[in-house]
Each structure stands twice: as structure tokens, then as C-alpha cells.
Scaffold this motif. Structure first.
Motif, mmCIF file in Angstrom:
data_model
loop_
_atom_site.group_PDB
_atom_site.id
_atom_site.type_symbol
_atom_site.label_atom_id
_atom_site.label_comp_id
_atom_site.label_asym_id
_atom_site.label_seq_id
_atom_site.Cartn_x
_atom_site.Cartn_y
_atom_site.Cartn_z
ATOM 1 N N ILE A 72 -22.907 9.910 36.808
ATOM 2 C CA ILE A 72 -23.601 11.013 37.476
ATOM 3 C C ILE A 72 -23.597 12.267 36.612
ATOM 4 O O ILE A 72 -22.874 12.355 35.619
ATOM 5 N N ASN A 73 -24.392 13.234 37.029
ATOM 6 C CA ASN A 73 -24.449 14.543 36.384
ATOM 7 C C ASN A 73 -23.457 15.462 37.087
ATOM 8 O O ASN A 73 -23.726 15.962 38.180
ATOM 9 N N GLU A 103 -14.376 16.640 41.558
ATOM 10 C CA GLU A 103 -14.108 17.805 40.730
ATOM 11 C C GLU A 103 -15.076 17.858 39.544
ATOM 12 O O GLU A 103 -15.506 16.813 39.037
ATOM 13 N N PRO A 104 -15.451 19.051 39.085
ATOM 14 C CA PRO A 104 -16.315 19.155 37.900
ATOM 15 C C PRO A 104 -15.702 18.429 36.705
ATOM 16 O O PRO A 104 -14.489 18.471 36.501
ATOM 17 N N GLY A 105 -16.526 17.758 35.943
ATOM 18 C CA GLY A 105 -16.047 17.003 34.786
ATOM 19 C C GLY A 105 -15.910 15.518 35.055
ATOM 20 O O GLY A 105 -15.819 14.717 34.127
ATOM 21 N N ILE A 106 -15.892 15.105 36.347
ATOM 22 C CA ILE A 106 -15.850 13.678 36.684
ATOM 23 C C ILE A 106 -17.295 13.178 36.699
ATOM 24 O O ILE A 106 -18.029 13.389 37.662
ATOM 25 N N GLU A 107 -17.716 12.534 35.629
ATOM 26 C CA GLU A 107 -19.105 12.075 35.487
ATOM 27 C C GLU A 107 -19.229 10.564 35.624
ATOM 28 O O GLU A 107 -20.324 10.024 35.521
ATOM 29 N N THR A 167 -28.098 13.471 41.065
ATOM 30 C CA THR A 167 -28.388 12.357 40.162
ATOM 31 C C THR A 167 -29.141 11.305 40.957
ATOM 32 O O THR A 167 -28.594 10.717 41.891
ATOM 33 N N LYS A 168 -30.412 11.044 40.599
ATOM 34 C CA LYS A 168 -31.200 10.029 41.279
ATOM 35 C C LYS A 168 -31.093 8.707 40.536
ATOM 36 O O LYS A 168 -31.132 8.660 39.315
ATOM 37 N N MET A 169 -30.975 7.612 41.279
ATOM 38 C CA MET A 169 -30.861 6.245 40.742
ATOM 39 C C MET A 169 -29.853 6.203 39.596
ATOM 40 O O MET A 169 -30.191 5.914 38.449
ATOM 41 N N PRO A 170 -28.565 6.514 39.863
ATOM 42 C CA PRO A 170 -27.569 6.560 38.789
ATOM 43 C C PRO A 170 -27.350 5.197 38.148
ATOM 44 O O PRO A 170 -27.525 4.160 38.795
#
Length: 411
Positions: free
Chosen positions: A158-159, A129-133, A22-25
Motif C-alpha cells: 500500500i501507499n 502507522e506511517p511507514g508500514i507499506e 491504494t486501489k487494487m493493491p
């Protein structure tokens, strides 16, 4: 003029060697705007965060925009930076530990920096962990007694989607490989879902196309075969968006998520002519709070009326104090109310400097409210620069109106 399609595109299988970037979140709030997060990478074993730091000269005017130098001891002309090894990330109620830093020393060691010079460094944490955005980065607790000022970032977006375990690759019922595309259609300004239509056409044959309508929640889904496509998103009252994608090299069933953001159509002002006389356009009524210099412009969003900033300055004029005091009264009457201040500028000058200036304007209003007894955790702030004008920037009166502060009631 080519329309700009703002599009978020996540690959649910692999991105490079198992990494998401993720760039420049987008960041909801942070303790220092001299430090920026420029990139977040989720790799097999780490969360890697890239930073950019640039010290600015301080100002001492009343209610002038001031941020403390991060992690610096206090000689007036020289500052130094370091990174706290006790820092951590938190997301979804879990903590993720600090691992190491590159390009910056760990506290209590430090590195001397010069105002105006840009420094870049990288910090490694345990893998999210996956799902933490959305996560927070907490370096330490700031206080007036501390010899350090810490960098803390709140609401870093983030992605990092939740990835379901891939099932063994299998063709669909007729033996063909299928690509599944799903996502939502959003208003680019409000981030609210909108109903519309998503179409696609084959790049090699523009006559061959298909489309699907979204449901009431803006959701859509369709399956296509591996090929090269152009996607077009449309919705009533919005500019069309267009993007090309190539799935021709896909060799197995895959699923992609694609959220599309469309810009509302802005009606151009009618040019005045001497003859015939053009009837002035009707202005939609707005709800004005009784006996208050504040205007409600949409649900939970308000504007400080006649709030004056001079060109290129972040300090509001003394005659604008009544407007801020009206907001102060609202906050004191409802101790549970939380708000987000939003600063804006006209389009004179460099867009990046305008973005910074709009942050300063929102920050100075926040500091005034805090000085009057409002808790700081009740007030967020953001700056939009010159991206959201409400008047014509070609006139002095219009530019004056665009130099403004609005606020949103969060709860």
C-alpha cells in the motif's frame, strides 16, 4: 501509439482529509481468490479495507483448481460468509486490531450468498502507522477440522510512506517557494532499479526545460518552482514514459516522491520474405540444467520445458508430469528452498479470465507438489494471464508455448 507510463505518486503533505488511498493493491499471496481487496484507505483514525467477494462453482477433477469457500459451513449447494472479529493486521512486527464491519455480519452470524453474484463489504481496523507499506491480514488459522475457512492475505502493498514532521513553511534563499521531486527509476517487469534520465518542461513554454540523470541506484532529485509541467523519463533499452503534473496552486514548500516504471523495448520479429533469403537470427544460448527438463532463463528463474496445457484448461497433461517431478526433485534435494510458481496463458479470450486461468495453472502445480510431500509454505504462486508472452500468439505453436508455468527461487 501513446506510451504508457506506470507511475507511483505520493503526496507527502495531505491527500484529502489526511488520508492515503491504494486501489487494487498488489498482494503476494492469499488463501482464496474468490475474495479480492479492492481498496485500502489510511485515515486519521482507521485503516479501511474494501473487499469484493464472488463465489464460483467448485470442481472435483484431480489436481483441478479448487479454493474453499471462505467462512462457510459446508452444505453443498448453499454457502455463507461472515467476518471474524478476532482478525487483525500485522506489519513491521506490530498488530492492529479489528474495529467493525459494514456490509457483512460478524462471526458467528453469517450471510447466505449465491454462486456468481458479487458482494462488496468494508472492514475497519486500527490505523497502520506511517511507514508500514506492506502488511498481512490474518482472519484465522485454516485447518481440515475447522468448520470455517478463513480469508488471509499475505504481503499487501500500500501507499503509506513514513512522513517526517513538516517544518514551518519557508521560502528558499531567494524568497521563492520550492517543490522538491525525488524518486527512483525501475524496470516495470523486474522491479529492479535502472539508470536513466528524467526531464521536465513547462507546459506553457515547451522550449523551457531541464533534466537530471539518475545515480547507479536509479535515484534522482530536483527542485522546481510551482507551475504546470510535463515529465519525461528515458533509459537505454526502454520505452519513454510521459506524465503531466500541475503544481501551480502550491503555496508553500512541499516534497513529493515519484517512482517511475519503464517498459523494456521488445524487438519485433523479422517478417519472412521469399527473396532474398534472410539469415535466421541468432538465438542467445540459455543454460539448461543437466539431465533435467527445466530451462534457466535468468538468475533464479526457470521454465518447465514442454509443459502442456490445453486451450482454456488449467489441468496439465499427464505427459507433463516429468517436468513437475524434476522440480519436485530440486525441492526435496534442498529442503530450505522456497519458490514462486508463475502461471501464463495465450491471448485467446477475455484478459480477466486469462488472469484467473493462469492463477489456476500455477495453483494446480503447487497442489501436485504438496501432494508429493512438499510443505505448502515453501511455494507461493502468481498468475500473469496473457501479459508476458514468449512466442507469437498469431500461431498455434506460439500460443501453445505461451500456455506455460515458470518458477522463481526465492531463497
Amino acid at each position: 501509439m501513446k506510451n504508457l507510463l506506470i507511475i507511483t505518486f505520493f503526496l507527502f503533505s495531505y491527500c484529502g482529509f489526511g488520508q492515503l488511498i491504494t486501489k487494487m493493491p498488489e498482494i503476494d499471496d492469499q488463501t482464496s481468490y474468490e475474495t479480492d481487496i479492492t481498496k485500502v484507505e489510511i485515515r486519521d483514525n482507521y485503516t479501511i479495507i474494501s473487499f469484493s467477494y464472488q463465489a464460483a462453482a467448485r470442481k472435483n477433477n484431480s489436481y483441478q483448481f479448487q479454493f474453499p469457500y471462505p467462512n462457510e459451513r459446508q452444505p453443498a449447494s448453499i454457502s455463507s460468509i461472515s467476518f471474524e472479529p478476532k482478525s487483525y493486521l500485522n506489519g513491521n512486527g506490530k498488530r492492529f486490531k479489528y474495529i467493525k464491519s459494514i456490509g457483512i455480519p460478524e462471526t458467528p452470524e453469517n450471510m447466505t450468498v449465491n454462486p456468481g453474484q458479487k458482494y462488496r463489504f468494508t472492514v475497519y481496523f486500527e490505523k497502520l502507522e506511517p511507514g508500514i507499506e506492506t502488511f498481512n491480514l490474518i482472519e484465522g488459522k485454516n485447518s481440515s477440522q475447522s468448520t470455517y475457512q478463513y480469508w488471509n492475505f499475505y504481503g499487501v502493498h500500500i501507499n503509506n510512506p513514513l512522513v517526517k514532521k513538516a517544518t514551518p513553511t519557508a521560502p528558499n534563499d531567494n524568497g521563492e517557494i520550492a517543490i522538491t521531486i525525488k524518486g527512483k527509476l525501475f524496470d516495470a517487469k523486474t522491479n529492479k532499479p535502472i539508470s536513466g534520465k528524467v526531464s521536465y518542461r513547462f507546459d506553457y513554454d515547451a522550449q523551457k526545460s531541464d533534466s537530471v540523470k539518475t545515480n547507479n541506484f536509479g535515484e534522482y532529485l530536483f527542485k522546481i518552482k510551482p507551475d504546470s509541467y510535463t515529465f519525461i523519463a528515458t533509459a537505454k533499452g526502454y520505452e519513454d514514459g510521459q506524465e503531466s503534473m500541475d503544481f501551480s496552486k502550491s503555496t508553500k514548500n512541499q516534497q513529493f516522491s515519484q517512482n517511475i516504471y519503464l517498459n523494456p523495448i521488445v524487438e519485433k520479429p523479422i517478417k519472412k520474405t521469399e527473396t532474398p533469403k534472410i539469415e535466421e537470427p541468432k538465438i542467445e544460448p540459455v543454460e539448461v540444467l543437466k539431465e533435467s527438463p527445466i530451462t534457466k532463463i535468468e538468475d533464479n528463474k526457470f521454465r518447465l520445458n514442454n509443459f502442456i496445457f490445453n486451450l482454456g484448461e488449467a489441468t496439465f497433461s499427464p505427459e507433463s508430469t516429468d517436468q513437475v517431478d524434476a522440480l519436485l526433485k530440486m525441492l526435496k534435494e534442498d529442503p530450505k528452498m522456497k519458490i514462486r510458481l508463475e502461471g501464463h496463458t495465450d491471448n485467446v479470450g477475455d484478459p480477466d479470465k486469462n488472469k484467473r486461468l493462469s492463477l489456476e495453472r500455477a495453483y494446480n502445480v503447487r497442489e501436485y507438489l504438496i501432494s508429493k510431500g512438499v510443505a505448502g509454505n515453501r511455494i507461493q504462486f502468481k498468475g500473469y494471464g496473457d501479459t508476458k508472452p514468449i512466442a507469437d500468439n498469431n500461431t498455434e505453436e506460439g500460443r501453445k508455448m505461451n500456455r506455460r508455468v515458470e518458477f522463481v527461487i526465492l531463497e
